[in-house]
Design an enzyme around this catalytic site. Structure first.
Site: not given
Ligand code: CO
Length: 209
Positions: A42, A44, A46, A98, A101
C-alpha cells in the site's frame, strides 16, 4: 515550508555513512540490480517496504498503490510484474496489506469519492464476494481487519491468473506468491497465504503452456 530541506541534509549524511562503511557501496549498486523479491504494498506512509523487512537497496523491487491492488488492466502493475519475473527473475512476490488501511476503509463506506470510486470498486467487489463471512463478524473493526486480509489473498490469486506467472511456474517453478499483512500497531508482519507452482487457478484462468 522549509521542512523538506531535512530530507536533503539527511541524504548527505546517509551517503557519508555508507561511503564510510564501504567506499565502493554506490559504485557496486550502480552496476546492476539483482533483487530476489517483488513487494506489492500500500502507498501508506507507515508501511515502508525496506524498513519493515530490514532490506537494503537492491533487495526489493517495489510497486505500491492505494490498498495494494493487483488489477489486471493496470499497465503499471503489469509492467512491474513482467519485468521482475522475466528479466530480473525474482523468486518471490509479496503482496502486503496492512490493518487500518484507509483505502479498504473508504471502500467499506458508502461515501462517494468521485474518480477514486473506480479504484475502490475492486475492494467493494471483494467485500461483496465475502459478504456472509464479513457480516457474521461482531463489529466494523473486525470486518475491516478481515476484509484487509481477504483483499490480500485475492490480489495474490490475481497474480496467479496472469500468463507471466503461469509461464514462469511451468518452466522454472518460481516465483512463490506470498500474501502478508502488516500490523501498524505492533510493527509485525503476518503470513496469510503462500501459493506456488502447484496452486494453479481455476481452469478458466489457465493459459495453454
Ligand atoms: Co493502506
Amino acid at each position: 515550508m522549509d521542512c523538506y530541506k531535512r530530507l536533503l541534509a539527511s541524504n548527505q549524511r546517509w551517503v557519508a555513512e555508507r561511503m564510510g562503511a564501504q567506499p565502493d557501496y554506490f559504485a557496486r549498486l550502480n552496476e546492476n540490480q539483482d533483487p530476489e523479491y517483488v513487494w506489492i504494498g500500500c502507498s501508506d506512509s507507515r508501511v515502508p517496504a525496506e524498513t519493515v523487512t530490514g532490506c537494503q537497496p537492491g533487495e526489493l523491487f517495489v510497486h505500491r498503490n492505494v490498498a495494494n491492488q493487483v488489477v489486471h488492466t493496470d499497465l503499471n502493475m503489469l509492467t512491474v510484474i513482467f519485468y521482475a519475473v522475466q528479466a530480473l527473475r525474482v523468486r518471490h512476490i509479496i503482496v502486503c496489506g496492512h490493518y487500518g488501511c484507509g483505502g479498504v476503509k473508504a471502500a467499506m463506506s458508502r461515501q462517494d469519492f468521485g474518480l477514486i470510486n473506480r479504484w475502490l470498486q475492486n475492494i467493494k467487489d471483494c467485500a461483496e464476494r465475502h459478504q456472509d463471512e464479513l457480516s457474521a463478524l461482531p463489529d466494523e473493526e473486525a470486518r475491516s481487519r478481515r476484509l484487509i486480509e481477504l483483499n490480500v489473498v485475492e490480489q495474490v490469486d490475481h497474480l496467479a491468473k496472469t500468463s507471466v506467472i503461469q509461464r514462469a511456474w511451468a518452466t522454472e517453478g518460481r516465483p512463490w506468491l506470498h500474501g502478508w499483512v502488516y500490523d501498524m500497531a505492533t510493527g509485525r508482519l503476518k503470513e496469510l497465504v503462500l501459493r506456488t507452482s502447484t496452486d494453479l487457478p481455476h481452469r478458466v484462468h489457465r493459459f495453454e503452456p
